[in-house]
Each structure stands twice: as structure tokens, then as C-alpha cells.
Design an enzyme around this catalytic site. Structure first.
Site, PDB file in Angstrom:
ATOM      1  N   GLU A 100       6.531   0.050  -3.439  1.00  0.00           N
ATOM      2  CA  GLU A 100       5.769   1.128  -2.806  1.00  0.00           C
ATOM      3  C   GLU A 100       4.550   1.349  -3.694  1.00  0.00           C
ATOM      4  OE1 GLU A 100       5.406   5.796  -1.873  1.00  0.00           O
ATOM      5  OE2 GLU A 100       6.541   5.036  -3.572  1.00  0.00           O
ATOM      6  N   ASP A 116      10.284   2.616  -5.928  1.00  0.00           N
ATOM      7  CA  ASP A 116       9.510   3.822  -5.633  1.00  0.00           C
ATOM      8  C   ASP A 116       8.396   4.036  -6.650  1.00  0.00           C
ATOM      9  OD1 ASP A 116       9.272   6.403  -4.123  1.00  0.00           O
ATOM     10  OD2 ASP A 116       9.703   7.233  -6.094  1.00  0.00           O
TER      11      ASP A 116
END
EC number: 2.4.1.18
Length: 650
Positions: A369, A315
Site C-alpha cells: 500500500e 500497510d
């Protein structure tokens, strides 16, 4: 009162690796471990707190008294405190009472605890990750399913809001209950992998799991570590891969967490320009501290090792790599080269990828990401890359959604939004994400992002899915998008499964199911999904008709599919240039009545030997409105000997 005895699981080599940032299995050493000392069963505790004046174990076994179970500092100046306490049973609650050099006593949960209480002051629990796994076949062969040459269609989901009991909608289902419903659903829908939003322990529900306090603990909201393992085991037994969201970018400032763990800036960077995140009001790991790197890479290893995860989606990589992320001028400091790259974070990510791929080989996937154009994210570390297996294709997502929101009358002015991705789609190994971030915070659900009335919205979304599933790259779809969830995602409640009683929603679900199976069954769609050979434009410039046509190619010259998109609300006849001796058949039509479409048949009504746009032959096809049509090629090859006989007879 429980007495603390000297004991250690650490060797001198362990300490050396820890201090060098090269110990990648610290979960075997730190935390609370059941051991036997001199024939007495008990628990060994160890914690890193180098700037503490005193450390003790407090819990429900000693009335949370910091004066009783005092740990000893190691002699090697590693900053590790440790000790053995006999006769502590599973489930015992505990924390570390850390006395700072200023005399303040901090009550901290164990950074390596395997389970936490479910409350704001959450204590750690003496626990275990032992589980009798039954997924040997999957684990031995998963490299085939996780390969870049395999179909990768990911169903992203939030465990707490995917499904809830209708009679008790405020109550979470257990991991085991989820398994009973999720496995048959994924098998029906044809997704190859499930991606769980963070399952690590977190205190605040609205963070969706991205503000983690217990990095080694499966959140007890949904059950025990073994309950989560059961869920993953059941998915594996049915040939479904599991990707976990992993958050090495930041952590919250909860009093029992990592923030100022021993009174110092231990896990976070002490300079707020590098150590505090202004958007999330959280703290950023100090990627230049070796012991922190050992902690984080060990954490990644833990989920891949103990929980059999098949991949980690990392993330907020953009925030890690850029010193100026969400900062104004003067709020960040350039690196030694005068640029905005966080060199310590880049090195950490390279070391993370190197370590996990060395340990697990190509049987696992790491996915970034990352929303910027940071170069070489999915290139090998030895070639100067960052080493990820894949990267989210955020540019494709933004361009695609902007296009499909637009009135078809104006789409000719945005035609390049759907063609631009072909300019860069092989720069990295991309996964195309339609994720949870696109259906929250006032952005509208995916179906309501589409232009038009109800029929047009569903037709547009079906066409978008055809474009997505036949475009090069892996796929990711957030839960609910497969059947047209009408409201924005709400983490507090279940998806609106009742919508499936309506034909348009049931039809959309059927279309996604068939596209998944098409993607998995047609090698042309995945064998070269990261190879420039696998894609060719047939028609990229027909802006007036908003028609796009491209080929997908597999391993041989006969393994070819053609995608035809008609993104206007009118039925049209369209001529397409094709190779000589090629035959084409329609294998998917998004306007089929079973998908909620109008039922216009995509019919090839003419095949001619006519030169057309650098091709020797043509086909003419009837294209439904707002549709995606997929055709399969079959070639007719006339043998050379047969040709010569014909000439002789003539």
C-alpha cells in the site's frame, strides 16, 4: 510456587542469525513453548530484553508475583532471558515482569504469544497453533491462482463488521460462523481472493486492527487461533485465496506492548524524528536494528507458514520509505545522501520480500500500500527494486473517483483523469483499489460519491466497475461496495444487507458478480494484465462525447475484447474503427435491466468496409447512457487457397 529450571531452544547458530537480522523463524524459539524436560512436561519461556536488570514470568499460576519465576540471562550477551517451568496447562495467563536498570517493574505481554486476553491490560495465554489442515490441493496448486498471469479479484473485508447476528447486533460472530456465510457468498460473487483487515491482536476497536500489540496472535475477538485457521481452511477448500493485512510500520504505546519494552527504546527508533509517528501517535520500528528485522520478518513468515496465508498486503509503506512523511521542515533529518528516503526501511523491505519469496516462491503475493511515486517497488531486488509482487494503484483510484463525482457536463474537462493511467500502468504491477479508506471519515460511501440522482448514481457506479474490471491490473473492492452500501462504513455494525431487497442494489450486486466471472473467464482480461501488449487505445481523445474505447488482448490475435464507455447521460450511436474480417458481439452491457439499468440494448446495427481512424472497417453501435459495454471479437480468416480459386474463376 513453580520453580524455574535451566533450558533452551536456542542453538549458537540461532543466536548468530538473530543478531545478524537473518533469523526468519523466531516463533519456533521465542515465546511460550510446551516441551518436556527430563520426562516432565512444562513450558519453556524466552524473551528478548537486553537492557533489563531482571526478568520473571508472572501469571495466574503464581498470583502475579515477580519474585517467584525468575528467568536466567543467556551467557552469550544476546539479551535473551529464558527458563523452563513445569506443569503449566494450556490457557494459563502470563506476562513478563521486566525490572529496568532504574528499578521500575514493567508488566509486558509476550511479543511472541499466540493468544492474548481481550481487554486493555491483556495478558498472554499459553496456546498453540496446531491445526489439522485439510487444504493440501489448494496449497500445492495455489501458485497458479496467485500468479501475475491469473485473474486476481480481491474482496477486502473487516471481519467484525461484515455480518452480525440481527438478534444480537453488538456481538461479533466467531471465525467459524463467518466461514459458513462467507464461503458461499464469495463463490457466488466470483471473487478469487479475500483480504482480511488485520486479524492480529489489537486493543482498540476504532483502530480497525492497525494498532497491533500481539503480532503473533490471532485476535481473540472472533475466536481461537484454530477458529481462524478453520476459516482460512474452508476458503482454501473452495479455491479462494486469503490475503492478510500486515503492519510492520508502527505499533501503539500501550503499557503491556512493545513500547520501551525493557525500559529502553528497544523495538522503536530512539530518535523521535524516526521513531514516533505524528499522525497515529504510535511508534515506528527501528529498521536498522538487526534483532528487530528478525522479529518482523519472522512475523511475516509466521502468518504465511502457520496460518497458510497466500499473501500479505503491507500497510503504510509510504510512511516507512519517507523520512519526511507527515513532517514539516526541521522535523526530519535527510539520509546520508541528502534525500528523504529511509534507507534502513527500504533495506528491510527488500530483505522481507527476498526472504518470503525465497521460502514460498511464487505461491504467495506481497502487496504494497504505497501512494507515492517511489520507484521500482515491484521490481526484483537483484535489479535494484524493492521486490513486492504488486502495488496499490492509488493514482488510478483518486483520478477515477474524481472523474465520476463530476457532472457529465464538465467531464470533457477531466477526460485525462481516465486516460492518464495508461501512461504509467506498466511501470509497476498494479492492483486497483477501491478500499475501506475511501468510504470513511466523511468521504461518503462509494455510491454517494457518484454524480446525479439515484438512477444516475447507480449507472455511474456500474460504468465505473466496467472500467475497473476491464482495465489492466488486479482488482480490489471493499465489502458493501458490491451492492451499493449507502452509509459510510461503520466498524461498529454490520453492513446494510437489507438493501438487497431493492432492485437497484440487487442489480448492482448482479453486475459485480457477472464482471467477476467475465474477468475470470476471458483470458484477454488477465493473461497480459501486466504486459503492455495487453492494452490498446481505440478512442482516447473524444472529450466532447466522453467516450473511451480500448482493447484488451490475450495470448493470440483472436483473443481480444473491446470496452466502450459512454459517460454522458444520453443514448448515442457511435462509429468505431475495427480490423478487416473481424466480427464483434456484445457480451456485457451495464445498462441491462437485470443490473438495474434502463434496458437500452447495446446493438451493433452496422458493419461497413470503411476506413476510419487508421482501421479498414467500422462497426456502429448504440450506446446506452452512462454505460460500459464489453464486446468480444471473432475473426473470419479466408484461406489462401480459396482466394486463388476465386481469382481463377473471375
Amino acid at each position: 510456587m513453580k520453580s524455574v529450571q535451566n533450558y533452551s531452544l536456542f542453538t549458537e547458530h540461532d543466536i548468530y542469525l538473530f543478531k545478524e537480522g537473518k533469523h526468519y523463524k523466531l516463533y519456533d524459539k521465542f515465546g511460550a513453548h510446551s516441551v518436556s524436560k527430563d520426562g516432565v512436561e512444562g513450558v519453556y519461556f524466552s524473551v528478548w530484553a537486553p537492557f533489563a536488570a531482571k526478568v520473571s514470568v508472572i501469571g495466574n499460576f503464581n498470583n502475579w508475583n515477580p519474585a517467584q519465576a525468575v528467568l536466567s540471562p543467556r551467557w552469550d550477551e544476546s539479551g535473551i532471558w529464558e527458563g523452563f517451568i513445569p506443569d503449566l496447562p494450556w490457557g494459563t495467563l502470563y506476562k513478563y515482569a521486566i525490572e529496568t536498570k532504574e528499578g521500575e517493574i514493567l508488566e509486558k505481554s509476550d511479543p511472541y504469544a499466540l493468544s492474548w486476553e481481550q481487554n486493555l491490560q491483556a495478558a498472554s495465554l499459553i496456546s498453540t497453533t496446531y491445526y489439522d489442515w485439510d487444504d493440501t490441493d489448494w496449497m500445492q496448486n495455489r501458485w497458479k491462482n496467485n500468479s501475475l498471469n491469473a485473474p486476481l479479484s480481491v474482496y477486502e473485508m473487516h471481519i467484525g463488521s461484515w455480518f452480525r447476528d440481527g438478534e444480537n447486533p453488538k456481538q461479533f460472530l466467531n471465525y467459524r460462523d463467518i466461514a459458513q456465510k462467507l464461503v458461499p457468498y464469495i463463490l457466488e460473487m466470483g471473487f478469487t481472493h479475500v483480504e482480511f483487515m488485520p486479524v492480529m491482536e489489537y486493543p482498540y476497536d476504532p483502530s480497525w486492527g492497525y494498532q497491533i500489540t500481539g503480532f503473533f496472535a490471532a485476535t481473540s475477538r472472533f475466536g481461537s487461533p484454530q477458529d481462524l485457521m478453520f476459516l482460512i481452511n474452508e476458503l482454501h477448500k473452495n479455491n479462494i485465496g486469503v490475503i492478510l493485512d500486515w503492519v510492520p510500520s508502527h505499533f501503539p504505546g500501550d503499557a503491556n506492548g512493545l513500547h520501551k519494552f525493557d525500559g529502553s527504546y528497544l523495538y522503536e527508533h530512539e530518535d523521535p524524528r524516526k521513531g514516533f509517528h505524528p499522525d497515529w501517535k504510535s511508534y515506528i520500528f527501528n529498521y536498522g536494528r538487526n534483532e528487530v528485522k528478525s522479529f518482523l520478518i519472522s512475523n511475516a513468515m509466521f502468518w504465511l507458514d502457520r496460518y497458510h496465508a497466500d499473501g500479505l498486503r503491507v500497510d503504510a509503506v509510504t510512511s516507512m520509505l519517507h523520512l519526511d512523511y507527515s513532517r514539516n521542515e526541521g522535523e526530519w533529518e535527510p539520509n546520508i545522501f541528502g534525500t528523504n528516503v529511509n534507507l534502513e526501511a527500504k533495506t528491510f523491505l527488500q530483505e522481507f520480500n527476498t526472504a518470503v519469496y525465497k521460502e514460498f516462491g511464487d505461491s504467495i503475493i506481497t502487496i504494497a500500500e504505497e501512494s507515492s511515486d517511489f520507484p521500482m517497488l515491484t521490481k526484483p531486488v537483484h535489479d535494484g527494486g524493492v521486490g513486492f509482487g504488486m502495488k496499490w494503484m492509488m493514482g488510478w483510484m483518486h483520478d477515477t473517483l474524481k472523474y465520476f463525482k463530476e457532472d457529465p457536463i464538465n467531464r470533457k474537462h477531466l477526460h485525462h483523469k481516465l486516460t492518464f493511467a495508461s501512461m504509467y500502468m506498466y511501470n509497476e504491477n498494479y492492483m486497483m483499489p477501491l478500499s475501506h479508506d475511501e468510504v470513511v471519515h466523511g468521504k461518503a460511501s462509494l455510491i454517494y460519491k457518484m454524480f446525479g440522482d439515484e438512477w444516475q448514481k447507480f449507472a455511474n457506479l456500474r460504468a465505473l466497475y466496467v472500467y475497473m474490471f476491464t482495465h489492466p491490473g488486479a482488482k480490489l473492492l471493499f465489502m458493501g461496495d458490491e451492492f451499493g452500501q449507502t452509509s459510510e462504513w461503520n466498524f461498529k455494525q454490520s453492513l446494510d444487507w437489507h438493501l438487497l431487497q431493492y432492485p437497484v442494489h440487487a442489480g448492482l450486486k448482479e453486475a459485480v458478480k457477472d464482471l467477476n466471472h467475465l474477468y475470470k473467464n476471458e483470458t484477454a482480461l488477465y493473461k497480459n494484465q501486466f504486459n503492455p501488449y495487453g492494452f490498446e487505445w481505440v478512442e482516447a481523445d473524444d472529450t466532447d462525447n466522453s467516450v473511451l474505447i480500448y482493447l484488451r488482448k490475450g495470448k493470440n490475435e483472436d483473443d481480444i475484447l473491446m470496452t466502450v464507455l459512454n459517460l454522458t447521460p444520453r443514448v448515442i450511436d457511435y462509429k468505431i474503427g475495427v480490423d478487416e474480417n473481424s466480427k464483434w458481439e456484445v457480451i456485457f452491457n451495464s445498462d441491462d435491466e437485470k443490473y438495474g439499468g434502463s434496458g437500452v440494448i447495446a446493438n451493433i446495427f452496422s458493419e461497413d468496409q470503411e476506413e476510419w481512424k487508421n482501421k479498414t472497417n467500422t462497426i456502429s453501435i448504440n450506446l446506452p447512457a452512462l454505460s460500459g459495454v464489453v464486446l468480444r471479437q471473432s475473426k473470419i480468416i479466408v484461406p489462401k487457397k480459396a482466394k486463388s480459386k476465386l481469382k481463377n474463376k473471375k
